[in-house]
Design an enzyme around this catalytic site. Structure first.
Site, PDB file in Angstrom:
ATOM      1  N   SER A  13      -4.271   8.024  -0.095  1.00 12.21           N
ATOM      2  CA  SER A  13      -4.599   7.754  -1.491  1.00 12.21           C
ATOM      3  C   SER A  13      -6.107   7.874  -1.629  1.00 12.21           C
ATOM      4  CB  SER A  13      -4.074   6.371  -1.886  1.00 12.21           C
ATOM      5  OG  SER A  13      -4.221   6.154  -3.271  1.00 12.21           O
ATOM      6  N   HIS A  40      -1.374  10.088  -3.260  1.00 13.38           N
ATOM      7  CA  HIS A  40      -1.451   9.560  -4.618  1.00 13.38           C
ATOM      8  C   HIS A  40      -2.435  10.412  -5.400  1.00 13.38           C
ATOM      9  CE1 HIS A  40      -0.266   5.268  -3.111  1.00 13.38           C
ATOM     10  NE2 HIS A  40       0.734   6.132  -3.071  1.00 13.38           N
ATOM     11  N   ASP A 133       1.058   0.958  -0.196  1.00 11.51           N
ATOM     12  CA  ASP A 133       2.086   1.995  -0.104  1.00 11.51           C
ATOM     13  C   ASP A 133       1.947   2.722   1.233  1.00 11.51           C
ATOM     14  OD1 ASP A 133       4.205   3.628  -0.870  1.00 11.51           O
ATOM     15  OD2 ASP A 133       2.911   5.054  -1.920  1.00 11.51           O
TER      16      ASP A 133
END
Length: 187
Positions: A13, A40, A133
């Site tokens: 991310s 992401h 995540d």
């Protein structure tokens, strides 16, 4: 090749883009496995990521379509605002189901399904990121026999994702980005 690995899955991310670029620029051109990236990204930015990564990559970089077969020697990037999963027959499945961990694509879903398809023949890597995540997905991948690697939190631009993965499971390797690249060059 070590342990006969068949696939690499990488989640990241915020702060992971430079490491992803480094990996794609240094991966062996003749790598005999797919690289599956769940990163992401802004859901409304549909263009530019693949093109930017592709300019420096030594292998093709694509966003898969639903039901596309997973092929060796290609870097796959989860499309913006789609969960990207891999089915048992090694085809991609894309979904716009609810967000997981405030994310779509969700790294946990990608790691869960890719590790179910590839089990001990998988290398799972978590990079820099601002939420947890990927931690649950990393734990699942580890339980299925995958080799698990986490970018060292001290080097990560944002430590939350690597630290969450380290708390979730006992990973196999804690590497800097240079060590990740060096390892991948041995495959």
């Amino acid at each position: 090749m070590l342990r006969g690995y068949k696939a690499i899955v990488i989640g990241g991310s915020a702060g992971s883009f430079p490491v992803v670029m480094k990996i794609l620029n240094n991966i062996p051109k003749n790598i005999n496995m797919p690289l599956i990236f769940c990163l992401h990204r802004l859901k409304h930015v549909r263009h530019g990521v693949v093109e930017a990564l592709g300019t420096r990559s030594v292998i093709p970089v694509v966003e898969p379509n639903d039901k596309d077969p997973v092929k060796n020697g290609i870097a796959y990037i989860a499309p913006a605002n789609y969960h990207m999963m891999v089915e048992l027959n090694c085809t991609f499945a894309l979904s716009t189901e609810d967000m997981v961990n405030y994310s779509r694509p969700a790294i946990d879903l990608t790691f869960d399904t890719v590790s179910y398809a590839y089990r001990e023949k998988l290398i799972a890597i978590i990079l820099s990121g601002a939420n947890s995540d990927g931690a649950k997905g990393m734990k699942i991948a580890k339980s299925r026999g995958a080799l698990t690697i986490v970018q060292h939190p001290d080097e990560a631009t944002i430590k939350t994702m690597p630290e969450s993965a380290l708390k979730a499971t006992n990973v196999d390797k804690l590497f800097t980005s240079d060590e990740i690249v060096k390892f991948l060059k041995t495959l």
